[in-house]
Motif scaffolding. Structure first.
Motif, short mmCIF file in Angstrom:
data_model
loop_
_atom_site.label_atom_id
_atom_site.label_comp_id
_atom_site.label_asym_id
_atom_site.label_seq_id
_atom_site.Cartn_x
_atom_site.Cartn_y
_atom_site.Cartn_z
N HIS A 136 0.86 -1.19 0.00
CA HIS A 136 0.00 0.00 0.00
C HIS A 136 0.90 1.23 0.00
N PHE A 137 0.65 2.13 -0.94
CA PHE A 137 1.34 3.42 -0.95
C PHE A 137 0.35 4.56 -0.68
N ILE A 138 -0.93 4.30 -0.97
CA ILE A 138 -2.02 5.22 -0.63
C ILE A 138 -3.18 4.36 -0.12
N CYS A 139 -4.15 5.01 0.51
CA CYS A 139 -5.36 4.32 0.97
C CYS A 139 -6.44 4.53 -0.08
N GLU A 140 -6.79 3.47 -0.79
CA GLU A 140 -7.83 3.55 -1.82
C GLU A 140 -9.21 3.27 -1.22
N ASP A 141 -10.26 3.59 -1.96
CA ASP A 141 -11.62 3.29 -1.51
C ASP A 141 -11.78 1.80 -1.25
N VAL A 142 -11.22 0.98 -2.17
CA VAL A 142 -11.37 -0.47 -2.03
C VAL A 142 -10.67 -0.98 -0.76
N THR A 143 -9.60 -0.29 -0.36
CA THR A 143 -8.89 -0.67 0.87
C THR A 143 -9.80 -0.49 2.08
N ALA A 144 -10.37 0.70 2.20
CA ALA A 144 -11.23 1.00 3.34
C ALA A 144 -12.48 0.11 3.34
N GLU A 145 -13.02 -0.15 2.15
CA GLU A 145 -14.23 -0.99 2.07
C GLU A 145 -13.94 -2.42 2.54
N SER A 146 -12.80 -2.96 2.13
CA SER A 146 -12.46 -4.34 2.52
C SER A 146 -12.14 -4.43 4.01
N ILE A 147 -11.51 -3.39 4.56
CA ILE A 147 -11.22 -3.40 6.00
C ILE A 147 -12.52 -3.29 6.79
N ALA A 148 -13.48 -2.51 6.29
CA ALA A 148 -14.79 -2.43 6.95
C ALA A 148 -15.47 -3.80 6.94
N GLN A 149 -15.34 -4.53 5.85
CA GLN A 149 -15.91 -5.88 5.79
C GLN A 149 -15.20 -6.82 6.78
N ALA A 150 -13.88 -6.67 6.89
CA ALA A 150 -13.14 -7.47 7.86
C ALA A 150 -13.58 -7.14 9.28
N HIS A 151 -13.85 -5.86 9.53
CA HIS A 151 -14.31 -5.43 10.85
C HIS A 151 -15.63 -6.11 11.19
N ASP A 152 -16.52 -6.16 10.23
CA ASP A 152 -17.80 -6.82 10.45
C ASP A 152 -17.61 -8.32 10.70
N ALA A 153 -16.71 -8.94 9.91
CA ALA A 153 -16.44 -10.37 10.08
C ALA A 153 -15.81 -10.65 11.45
N TYR A 154 -15.05 -9.70 11.96
CA TYR A 154 -14.43 -9.86 13.28
C TYR A 154 -15.48 -9.77 14.38
N ASP A 155 -16.38 -8.80 14.24
CA ASP A 155 -17.40 -8.59 15.28
C ASP A 155 -18.53 -9.61 15.20
N ASN A 156 -18.88 -10.03 14.00
CA ASN A 156 -20.09 -10.84 13.83
C ASN A 156 -19.86 -12.21 13.19
N GLY A 157 -18.65 -12.47 12.72
CA GLY A 157 -18.36 -13.73 12.06
C GLY A 157 -17.32 -14.54 12.83
#
Length: 271
Positions: A136-157
């Motif tokens: 990663h050299f910059i934070c792209e939209d797809v980066t933040a979106e995938s991390i948000a999905q991981a956050h949900d999987a951590y809390d609820n999966g």
């Protein structure tokens, strides 16, 4: 430090870091220092470090950064510049502590970013090249979106349960990664300036289907770097080439390592 055990804890004063050392020690052969991803640690590399040591003849040093594996806990929340802190404070101490003499930094994801920052901030002639896997050299939209999905999987999966076997404090590891990347300020995170100061060859290995970054990351390196940038873009592979496509990843990495280190040896002999 030729007396490095095969595994243990490295005391760096403010932090104690879990490590594994495979193959010859730093005073006997070049060393590949492996920097893990944002949720990684020593154990999560699997047998890839062992296979890399066998393929190259190099020593391979793998460690868990603060907050990961069995290493010291991180202070949360991490600051926006936490990868710069790793590259400018922790990594230099570690390289000196293990007696690093010559070799290549091999980083994955966050670890690749830290390796790039280090090489762009230090004129360290011991480092002969960089292998950046899914950097990663910059934070792209797809980066933040995938991390948000991981956050949900951590809390609820089941992600928390799957990570728990690798990290002594799994919440410290996960929150220390996800919370800073999902902070609003992180959209401004950009290390492309450091790339212009790297003076060693780079290999970038990225999956075509990487869910955390697009080919824009590769383009930034090609635009900003004055050093040679080799690219291996792997079809059908996502964010973890070493796990998803170990054979082809091993071939690309070992070929690059061998070519770069042999080139240095030949130049030294000629001199």
């Amino acid at each position: 430090m030729s007396g490095l055990a095969d595994q243990g804890m490295l005391d760096l004063g403010p932090e104690s870091l879990e490590y594994r050392m495979i193959g010859p020690r730093p005073d006997q052969a070049p060393t590949l220092v492996m920097l893990h991803e944002g949720l990684g640690c020593v154990g999560m590399w699997g047998d890839f470090p062992d296979r890399l040591a066998a393929a190259t003849g190099c020593g391979v040093f793998v460690y868990s950064r603060k907050g990961y594996g069995k290493s010291s806990k991180a202070t949360l929340p991490r600051p926006l510049h936490y990868m710069h802190d790793e590259a400018r404070e922790s990594l230099p101490r570690l390289l000196d502590a293990i007696g690093f003499q010559r070799g290549i930094l091999v980083g994955h994801s966050d670890g690749a970013s830290i390796a790039a920052i280090y090489a762009g901030s230090h004129q360290d002639h011991r480092v002969r090249g960089l292998v950046l896997i899914a950097p990663h050299f910059i934070c792209e939209d797809v980066t933040a979106e995938s991390i948000a999905q991981a956050h949900d999987a951590y809390d609820n999966g089941d992600l928390r349960a799957r990570l728990q076997k690798y990290h002594a404090d799994v919440d410290n590891a996960f929150r220390g990664w996800a919370d800073v990347w999902l902070g609003n300020d992180f959209r401004q995170w950009d290390i492309s300036e450091e790339l212009a100061y790297i003076r060693v060859p780079i290999l970038i290995v990225q999956g075509e289907d990487d869910q955390y970054g697009t080919v824009r990351q590769i383009e930034i390196a090609q635009e900003e770097c004055y050093c040679p940038v080799d690219v291996a873009l792997l079809p059908g592979v996502k964010h973890n080439p070493a796990r998803e496509a170990p054979e082809v990843t091993l071939r690309h990495v070992s070929d690059f390592v061998t070519r770069i280190l042999q080139g240095h040896e030949a130049a030294a002999s000629a001199a």
